[in-house]
Scaffold this active site. Sequence first.
Site, PDB file in Angstrom:
ATOM      1  N   PRO A   2       0.618  -1.050   0.100  1.00 40.63           N
ATOM      2  CA  PRO A   2      -0.157   0.043   0.150  1.00 40.63           C
ATOM      3  C   PRO A   2       0.838   1.170  -0.054  1.00 40.63           C
ATOM      4  O   PRO A   2       1.548   1.553   0.781  1.00 40.63           O
ATOM      5  CB  PRO A   2      -0.735  -0.119   1.359  1.00 40.63           C
ATOM      6  CG  PRO A   2      -0.202  -1.243   1.909  1.00 40.63           C
ATOM      7  CD  PRO A   2       1.033  -1.663   1.246  1.00 40.63           C
ATOM      8  N   GLU A   3       0.634   2.164  -1.003  1.00 38.72           N
ATOM      9  CA  GLU A   3       1.226   3.545  -1.005  1.00 38.72           C
ATOM     10  C   GLU A   3      -0.065   4.498  -0.805  1.00 38.72           C
ATOM     11  O   GLU A   3      -0.997   3.830  -0.414  1.00 38.72           O
ATOM     12  CB  GLU A   3       1.686   3.790  -2.363  1.00 38.72           C
ATOM     13  CG  GLU A   3       2.707   2.580  -2.637  1.00 38.72           C
ATOM     14  CD  GLU A   3       3.652   2.738  -4.224  1.00 38.72           C
ATOM     15  OE1 GLU A   3       3.762   4.019  -4.526  1.00 38.72           O
ATOM     16  OE2 GLU A   3       3.845   1.875  -4.565  1.00 38.72           O
TER      17      GLU A   3
END
Length: 279
Positions: A2-3
């Site tokens: 996850p960014e």
Amino acid sequence: MPELPEVEVTRLGLLQQLTGGTVCDVWWSGKRLRTEIKTAVLKNSLCTQQLVTIDRRAKYLLFRFSQKAVLVIHLGMTGKLSLVSFTRPRDKHDHLGLTLSNGMELRFNDCRRFGSIILWPHDTAEKQEYLLSQHEGIEPFSREFNGPALQHLARKRTAAVKTFLMNGRIIAGIGNIYANEILFAARVHPAQPAGTLVLEQWQQIADVSRNILQKAIAAGGTTIADFLGANGNPGYFQLQLSVYGKKGQPCPLCSTPITRTVLGGRATFLCSSCQQQRH
DNA sequence: CAATATACCTGGATGC
DNA sequence: TGCATCCAGGTATATT
């Protein structure tokens, strides 16, 4: 996984269903994550507390409770949050569950256990939040994220511009996928030393960063292997990727095959024709 | 201080 | 089929 976009998609998905819920129990798998989990402390601080809202700073989610305590969750590489009925059997790699009085349960699942869960008690939450904010870089959707500011931050930096973009203490939320995509869209070579970019390049990076991150959020994030939003749905931004994971495939602009290199230990994808070093 | 290497974990893909 | 090896969206810490 996850960014910034995936964390934001998770936040938005949870906000819809979760606010107003009251915690009535806490379950922990017993497996340690990046940070230590003290179930008794979580129970004492959160049980009977109502969730007021969820904010995001960098890649951290801040769950704010009615009596000022804040539960901080970082998804690491493989973390996922979901809201399910508390009767649903636990999945492999479920590590934390917050049971709510309405029969739902907020679950944290994290195969690699690089995620972290931190409780800021009511009496120190404000101070802790200040410290976290000091420690993290500027937000891509903030006003201070602009060409001149980026150029200023990059003064005297010899590290590659891609490494610079991914340095969370300087810029928040940009990881490997989006760094590759942003530099392609800005037509900047990932290995160019950050301090040598001209203002026009920084302006371009600021503009395309916001554009790409916003589109990724709208698409529900990027699902390469296993990202799922809080509703259990994958994202679709991978369909719009130009270079990440595209080694050997034609550049969408000029058809030159995309090449893969390694920069700062991370896979780096670029079009050698569209992205050239400018000095 | 800045840049780079290493460690923390599991599991999927690949090659022999 | 089994086994070894490499690789993955992140980041704190140690080392140069």
